[in-house]
Design an enzyme around this catalytic site. Sequence first.
Site, PDB file in Angstrom:
ATOM      1  N   ASN A  36       0.950  -1.639  -0.264  1.00  0.00           N
ATOM      2  CA  ASN A  36      -0.116  -0.120  -0.447  1.00  0.00           C
ATOM      3  C   ASN A  36       1.133   1.590  -0.023  1.00  0.00           C
ATOM      4  O   ASN A  36       2.197   1.227   0.965  1.00  0.00           O
ATOM      5  CB  ASN A  36      -1.296  -0.198   0.949  1.00  0.00           C
ATOM      6  N   GLU A  88       0.681   4.675   0.303  1.00  0.00           N
ATOM      7  CA  GLU A  88       0.122   6.131   1.387  1.00  0.00           C
ATOM      8  C   GLU A  88      -0.023   7.517   0.603  1.00  0.00           C
ATOM      9  O   GLU A  88       1.903   7.485   0.202  1.00  0.00           O
ATOM     10  CB  GLU A  88      -0.472   6.094   2.163  1.00  0.00           C
ATOM     11  N   CYS A  90      -4.411   0.765  -2.178  1.00  0.00           N
ATOM     12  CA  CYS A  90      -3.885  -0.296  -1.766  1.00  0.00           C
ATOM     13  C   CYS A  90      -3.699  -1.031  -2.234  1.00  0.00           C
ATOM     14  O   CYS A  90      -2.612  -1.256  -3.522  1.00  0.00           O
ATOM     15  CB  CYS A  90      -5.312  -1.029  -1.794  1.00  0.00           C
ATOM     16  N   GLU A  92      -2.948  -4.545  -3.126  1.00  0.00           N
ATOM     17  CA  GLU A  92      -3.158  -5.604  -3.898  1.00  0.00           C
ATOM     18  C   GLU A  92      -3.355  -4.644  -5.501  1.00  0.00           C
ATOM     19  O   GLU A  92      -3.072  -5.620  -6.545  1.00  0.00           O
ATOM     20  CB  GLU A  92      -4.961  -5.824  -4.086  1.00  0.00           C
ATOM     21  N   CYS A 118     -10.414  -4.513   0.469  1.00  0.00           N
ATOM     22  CA  CYS A 118     -11.581  -4.592   0.227  1.00  0.00           C
ATOM     23  C   CYS A 118     -12.120  -4.551  -0.984  1.00  0.00           C
ATOM     24  O   CYS A 118     -11.684  -5.030  -1.829  1.00  0.00           O
ATOM     25  CB  CYS A 118     -10.778  -2.801   0.480  1.00  0.00           C
ATOM     26  N   CYS A 176     -10.009  -3.564  -4.448  1.00  0.00           N
ATOM     27  CA  CYS A 176      -9.374  -4.123  -5.280  1.00  0.00           C
ATOM     28  C   CYS A 176     -10.421  -5.975  -5.138  1.00  0.00           C
ATOM     29  O   CYS A 176     -10.079  -6.198  -6.199  1.00  0.00           O
ATOM     30  CB  CYS A 176      -8.655  -4.842  -3.292  1.00  0.00           C
TER      31      CYS A 176
HETATM   32  N1  THU Z   1      -5.149  -1.763   2.410  1.00  0.00           N
HETATM   33  C1  THU Z   1      -5.023  -1.524   1.551  1.00  0.00           C
HETATM   34  O1  THU Z   1      -3.804  -2.041   1.175  1.00  0.00           O
HETATM   35  N2  THU Z   1      -5.492  -2.973   1.232  1.00  0.00           N
HETATM   36  C2  THU Z   1      -7.061  -3.060   1.178  1.00  0.00           C
HETATM   37  O2  THU Z   1      -7.425  -3.885   0.795  1.00  0.00           O
HETATM   38  C3  THU Z   1      -7.398  -2.948   2.390  1.00  0.00           C
HETATM   39  C4  THU Z   1      -6.360  -1.496   2.502  1.00  0.00           C
HETATM   40  C5  THU Z   1      -4.603   0.253   2.157  1.00  0.00           C
HETATM   41  C6  THU Z   1      -4.750   1.075   2.397  1.00  0.00           C
HETATM   42  C7  THU Z   1      -4.151   1.595   3.851  1.00  0.00           C
HETATM   43  O3  THU Z   1      -3.591   2.218   3.053  1.00  0.00           O
HETATM   44  C8  THU Z   1      -4.485   1.365   4.658  1.00  0.00           C
HETATM   45  O4  THU Z   1      -4.207  -0.074   3.619  1.00  0.00           O
HETATM   46  C9  THU Z   1      -5.279   1.268   4.972  1.00  0.00           C
HETATM   47  O5  THU Z   1      -6.645   1.111   5.472  1.00  0.00           O
END
Ligand code: THU
Length: 158
Positions: free
Chosen positions: A62, A64, A73, A75, A112, A115
């Site tokens: 991920n 940010e 994310c 994925e 999520c 994804c």
């Molecule tokens: N996140 C992912 O990398 N994958 C997911 O399927 C859900 C959330 C990340 C996004 C964000 O950087 C952190 O997790 C918190 O939500």
Amino acid sequence: MKTVTRECHFKVYDNENELEPADAMLLQEAIKAVDNAYAPYSHFHVGAALQLSDGEIIHGSNQENSAYPSGLCAERVALFRAGAVNNSLRIRALAVTARTTEMVLNQPVNSCGACLQVMADFERRSGNQMRVILRGETGEIYVCDGIVNLMPLIFEFK
Ligand code: THU
């Protein structure tokens, strides 16, 4: 009116020693990918590793951003990274795991909805189902064949 019931099928493994070797290897690659997460805001570090049908492994984590919605994310970083250089790829499997400073994640981290939708589109484009391997930092591992087992009502635009 009728009530429709959809079933989701996935296997639950107690630990990685029970996994098929190819899946255990891919989970290890996802664990490595966690180290490259950039998550200064959520402190939730996610790693993903996907394996193409020719064996190639592509990592994602991920990423940010100070403008929060601009992040992505793990994925989708892995999937779009793979798709950007090969628009006819077939994905055998995708492993996802996470780590946070806040607690020990002892349950699988579920991807999520956004994804899952992207995974479903990759399946549809290639015509083959994807295996998904989900684990937290420790604890049980969920394995399913096909995104329909994680999101039964996938959006489809034909
Ligand atoms: N996140 C992912 O990398 N994958 C997911 O399927 C859900 C959330 C990340 C996004 C964000 O950087 C952190 O997790 C918190 O939500």
